[in-house]
Design a protein around this motif. Structure first.
Motif, PDB file in Angstrom:
ATOM      1  N   HIS A 154     -27.545  58.730 -12.671  1.00 41.94           N
ATOM      2  CA  HIS A 154     -27.567  57.310 -13.063  1.00 41.94           C
ATOM      3  C   HIS A 154     -27.573  57.113 -14.573  1.00 41.94           C
ATOM      4  CE1 HIS A 154     -27.865  55.320  -9.245  1.00 41.94           C
ATOM      5  NE2 HIS A 154     -28.692  56.280  -8.833  1.00 41.94           N
ATOM      6  N   ASP A 155     -26.479  56.531 -15.069  1.00 39.56           N
ATOM      7  CA  ASP A 155     -26.437  56.106 -16.466  1.00 39.56           C
ATOM      8  C   ASP A 155     -26.530  57.265 -17.474  1.00 39.56           C
ATOM      9  OD1 ASP A 155     -25.988  53.784 -17.785  1.00 39.56           O
ATOM     10  OD2 ASP A 155     -28.101  53.511 -18.354  1.00 39.56           O
ATOM     11  N   ALA A 156     -26.217  58.485 -17.015  1.00 42.94           N
ATOM     12  CA  ALA A 156     -26.324  59.637 -17.931  1.00 42.94           C
ATOM     13  C   ALA A 156     -25.090  59.724 -18.827  1.00 42.94           C
ATOM     14  CB  ALA A 156     -26.483  60.928 -17.126  1.00 42.94           C
ATOM     15  N   ASP A 157     -25.309  60.223 -20.048  1.00 41.35           N
ATOM     16  CA  ASP A 157     -24.206  60.375 -21.000  1.00 41.35           C
ATOM     17  C   ASP A 157     -23.320  61.564 -20.632  1.00 41.35           C
ATOM     18  OD1 ASP A 157     -24.636  58.386 -23.311  1.00 41.35           O
ATOM     19  OD2 ASP A 157     -26.647  59.165 -22.878  1.00 41.35           O
ATOM     20  N   ALA A 158     -23.873  62.502 -19.875  1.00 41.31           N
ATOM     21  CA  ALA A 158     -23.079  63.645 -19.427  1.00 41.31           C
ATOM     22  C   ALA A 158     -23.831  64.376 -18.323  1.00 41.31           C
ATOM     23  CB  ALA A 158     -22.822  64.607 -20.592  1.00 41.31           C
ATOM     24  N   LEU A 159     -23.069  65.130 -17.535  1.00 38.09           N
ATOM     25  CA  LEU A 159     -23.664  66.018 -16.526  1.00 38.09           C
ATOM     26  C   LEU A 159     -23.545  67.459 -17.022  1.00 38.09           C
ATOM     27  CD1 LEU A 159     -24.561  67.027 -13.680  1.00 38.09           C
ATOM     28  CD2 LEU A 159     -22.172  66.776 -12.952  1.00 38.09           C
ATOM     29  N   LEU A 160     -24.656  68.200 -16.930  1.00 40.76           N
ATOM     30  CA  LEU A 160     -24.661  69.633 -17.282  1.00 40.76           C
ATOM     31  C   LEU A 160     -24.908  70.429 -16.010  1.00 40.76           C
ATOM     32  CD1 LEU A 160     -25.311  68.203 -20.042  1.00 40.76           C
ATOM     33  CD2 LEU A 160     -26.833  70.105 -20.529  1.00 40.76           C
ATOM     34  N   ILE A 177     -18.479  66.214 -18.251  1.00 39.43           N
ATOM     35  CA  ILE A 177     -19.186  67.318 -17.575  1.00 39.43           C
ATOM     36  C   ILE A 177     -19.134  68.579 -18.444  1.00 39.43           C
ATOM     37  CG2 ILE A 177     -19.264  68.821 -15.529  1.00 39.43           C
ATOM     38  CD1 ILE A 177     -18.005  66.602 -13.889  1.00 39.43           C
ATOM     39  N   PHE A 178     -20.310  69.183 -18.629  1.00 38.05           N
ATOM     40  CA  PHE A 178     -20.400  70.505 -19.257  1.00 38.05           C
ATOM     41  C   PHE A 178     -20.834  71.482 -18.163  1.00 38.05           C
ATOM     42  CE2 PHE A 178     -21.070  67.441 -22.608  1.00 38.05           C
ATOM     43  CZ  PHE A 178     -20.248  67.925 -23.613  1.00 38.05           C
ATOM     44  N   ASP A 179     -19.960  72.433 -17.861  1.00 38.50           N
ATOM     45  CA  ASP A 179     -20.198  73.295 -16.697  1.00 38.50           C
ATOM     46  C   ASP A 179     -20.449  74.730 -17.163  1.00 38.50           C
ATOM     47  OD1 ASP A 179     -20.130  74.774 -14.419  1.00 38.50           O
ATOM     48  OD2 ASP A 179     -18.181  74.079 -13.713  1.00 38.50           O
ATOM     49  N   TYR A 238     -13.718  64.345 -18.923  1.00 37.95           N
ATOM     50  CA  TYR A 238     -13.792  65.334 -19.998  1.00 37.95           C
ATOM     51  C   TYR A 238     -14.571  66.486 -19.392  1.00 37.95           C
ATOM     52  CZ  TYR A 238     -15.512  67.856 -24.070  1.00 37.95           C
ATOM     53  OH  TYR A 238     -15.824  68.841 -24.964  1.00 37.95           O
ATOM     54  N   TYR A 239     -13.999  67.697 -19.417  1.00 42.84           N
ATOM     55  CA  TYR A 239     -14.623  68.826 -18.701  1.00 42.84           C
ATOM     56  C   TYR A 239     -14.595  70.059 -19.591  1.00 42.84           C
ATOM     57  CZ  TYR A 239     -15.331  72.362 -15.038  1.00 42.84           C
ATOM     58  OH  TYR A 239     -15.797  73.416 -14.279  1.00 42.84           O
ATOM     59  N   ASN A 240     -15.800  70.515 -19.955  1.00 44.47           N
ATOM     60  CA  ASN A 240     -15.928  71.649 -20.870  1.00 44.47           C
ATOM     61  C   ASN A 240     -16.696  72.751 -20.146  1.00 44.47           C
ATOM     62  OD1 ASN A 240     -16.442  73.346 -23.054  1.00 44.47           O
ATOM     63  ND2 ASN A 240     -16.759  71.641 -24.492  1.00 44.47           N
TER      64      ASN A 240
END
Ligand SMILES: NC(=O)c1ccc[n+]([C@@H]2O[C@H](COP(=O)([O-])OP(=O)(O)OC[C@H]3O[C@@H](n4cnc5c(N)ncnc54)[C@H](O)[C@@H]3O)[C@@H](O)[C@H]2O)c1
Ligand SMILES: O=c1ccn([C@@H]2O[C@H](COP(=O)(O)OP(=O)(O)O[C@H]3O[C@H](CO)[C@@H](O)[C@H](O)[C@H]3O)[C@@H](O)[C@H]2O)c(=O)[nH]1
Length: 455
Positions: free
Chosen positions: A396-402, A427-429, A445-447
């Protein structure tokens, strides 16, 4: 020959002829799996631990750890009265023929293995034994420990005993399978009597031709450290290849497949990520370096492995900081995965803890989800982060998912839902879970690690 009695369902009468009496001292990840799996083949097993709460829990039929498949064996062997728990070392070992030491060997201040648990127990056992016993070090211990265990016991008793090194190679998450069907069993002893007993005990576990490898105690002790250090080196090598891939525009997944198909290299343990963690690799690599130091040998490759792994733990948080131009103050991140690997609740040396430290210190807030690791993290760091009830609530409302741990349920999320819940589709995976084209198609955006950044 040891009998194999695998019971499903109600109690049945058992042949009494060949089962052994076993004591296991220490009922952590290794001791509890060892005790339970030894009971599974018909042996009478008593597990002893100094943690009274833990023992009470197990006496009440509750498992203190999460380990897939362990619950069925645990309950079955308790019901069949082959698996018992106590805090009383004396009663546990009174009738045992073989006593396993599955005690902690944490890093001491200088990185060498702290043998105080193992040697303390050896002394206590020395005081208590009244007939021949085989004392087995299952704990991971440096070369020469069998001699130290022998000396500790000798100082307390004149009763005959043998000390055997029998390192454990199980992996958390698949520990039961690894114990029941080990690639190999390593037994270090020069005593014919102990060798015969240990060979009989392990007979049922090597029926498919997987070997029992007998050797001297020192070689056995070193085998364990060499195995873990080799695997840690393999992972670290791939982490470096991944870092180079990013600089030269190559894809580490392709390189991994390209080299892994060579039998001499093999496909396993080539997955780059956020650095190796867990209760074993970090401490065991360090302890082997220390052992080498003590013998005036500079184990250069392992010193580099330690150094590279330290910096690899910061790779994901580094990517995040760079994306936000070095300023993550006030940013809110969702974090999937806290345990050091999937299918365990173990958070010892978990890379997620380092990433949390880095980002929280820089002013970010984190909401995490992990299927099994959240209680342990909550006990360790409390409200330093927030905890979500499921993966999507963390977004919820996060600037990015790690993504830090590759739990299966993170592999095929509903990307529409993920996109809707996140503030930014970023997403930073750290585990390379997703297909790059899919991420482009979904507009993220996927890093990830060692692959092209897509957006
Ligand atoms: N965890 C793994 O995957 C793994 C795999 C192979 C080898 N090993 C090695 O096995 C050993 C044990 O590791 P673990 O992960 O099971 O540790 P752990 O911390 O999970 O468990 C150790 C247990 O020993 C108990 N204990 C401590 N002192 C005691 C004493 N004097 N008497 C009785 N019980 C006592 C503790 O209460 C705890 O329950 C270590 O040397 C480790 O390196 C671990
Ligand atoms: O390709 C890979 C494989 C593993 N890892 C990481 O390496 C660490 C250790 O993983 P794994 O070896 O699967 O777990 P452990 O349960 O720590 O098992 C190791 O440590 C145990 C304790 O000594 C040994 O018994 C096992 O044989 C040995 O694999 C974890 O952080 C993993 O994420 C990677 O980064 N890439």
């Amino acid at each position: 020959m040891q009998g194999i009695f695998i019971f499903v369902g109600k109690k049945v009468s058992q042949p009494k002829t060949t089962s052994m009496k076993i004591a296991v001292v220490g009922t952590g990840y290794v001791g509890l799996v060892t005790g339970t799996c030894l009971a599974e083949t018909g042996n009478q097993v008593i597990c002893v631990d100094i943690n009274a709460d833990k023992v009470k829990m197990m006496q009440n039929g509750k498992l203190p750890i999460y380990e897939p498949g362990l619950d069925i064996l645990f309950h079955r062997n308790i019901a069949q009265e082959r698996l018992h728990f106590t805090t009383d070392l004396g009663s546990a070992i009174a009738e045992a023929q073989i006593i396993f030491l599955a005690l902690p060997t944490p890093p001491g201040g200088d990185g060498s293995a702290d043998l105080s648990y193992v040697l303390g127990a050896a002394k206590d056992i020395g005081k208590l034994i009244t007939d021949y016993k085989v004392i087995v070090t299952k704990s991971t211990v440096p070369v020469g420990t069998a001699d130290k265990v022998r000396a500790a016991m000798d100082s307390q008793t004149t009763v005959e005993f043998d000390v055997v090194s029998n390192p454990e190679f199980l992996r958390e998450g698949v520990a039961v399978e690894d114990f029941m069907k080990p690639d190999r069993v390593v037994i270090g002893t020069q005593s014919e009597r102990a060798r015969k007993l240990m060979g009989e005990l392990y007979g049922p576990y090597v029926r498919q031709g997987n070997p029992i490898i007998f050797m001297d105690e020192r070689s056995s002790e070193l085998t364990k450290y060499a195995a873990n250090s080799f695997l840690a080196t393999k992972i670290t090598f791939m982490n470096e290849v991944a870092n180079l891939c990013e600089l030269v525009g190559a894809d580490v997944d392709m390189v991994r497949k390209g080299i892994g198909s060579d039998d001499r290299i093999g496909r396993r343990f080539l997955f780059p990520g956020v650095g190796y963690g867990g209760s074993c690799f970090p401490k065991d690599v360090q302890a082997l370096v220390k052992s080498a130091d003590e013998n005036k040998y500079d184990f250069k490759i392992l010193n580099s492995v330690i150094e590279v792994n330290e910096s690899q733990k910061t790779v994901l948080s580094g990517k995040v900081k760079k994306y936000f131009n070095g300023d993550v103050k006030g940013k809110k991140f969702a974090l999937w995965g806290l345990a050091f690997k999937p299918e365990t609740d173990d958070i010892r040396e978990a890379p997620a803890l380092y990433i949390i430290d880095e980002l929280v210190a820089a002013g970010a807030t984190i909401t995490a989800f992990d299927p099994e690791g959240m209680n342990n993290v909550r006990n360790l760091i409390g409200n330093k982060i927030s905890y979500a009830a499921d993966p999507y609530s963390a977004l919820h409302d996060a600037d990015a998912l790690l993504i830090v741990t590759e739990w299966s349920l993170f592999r095929t999320p509903d990307f529409d839902q993920v996109a809707k819940l996140l503030k930014n589709k970023v997403i930073f995976d750290g585990r390379n879970l997703y297909d790059l084209q899919k991420m482009i198609d979904c507009g993220f955006y996927y890093n990830s690690i060692g692959r092209k950044i897509v957006s």
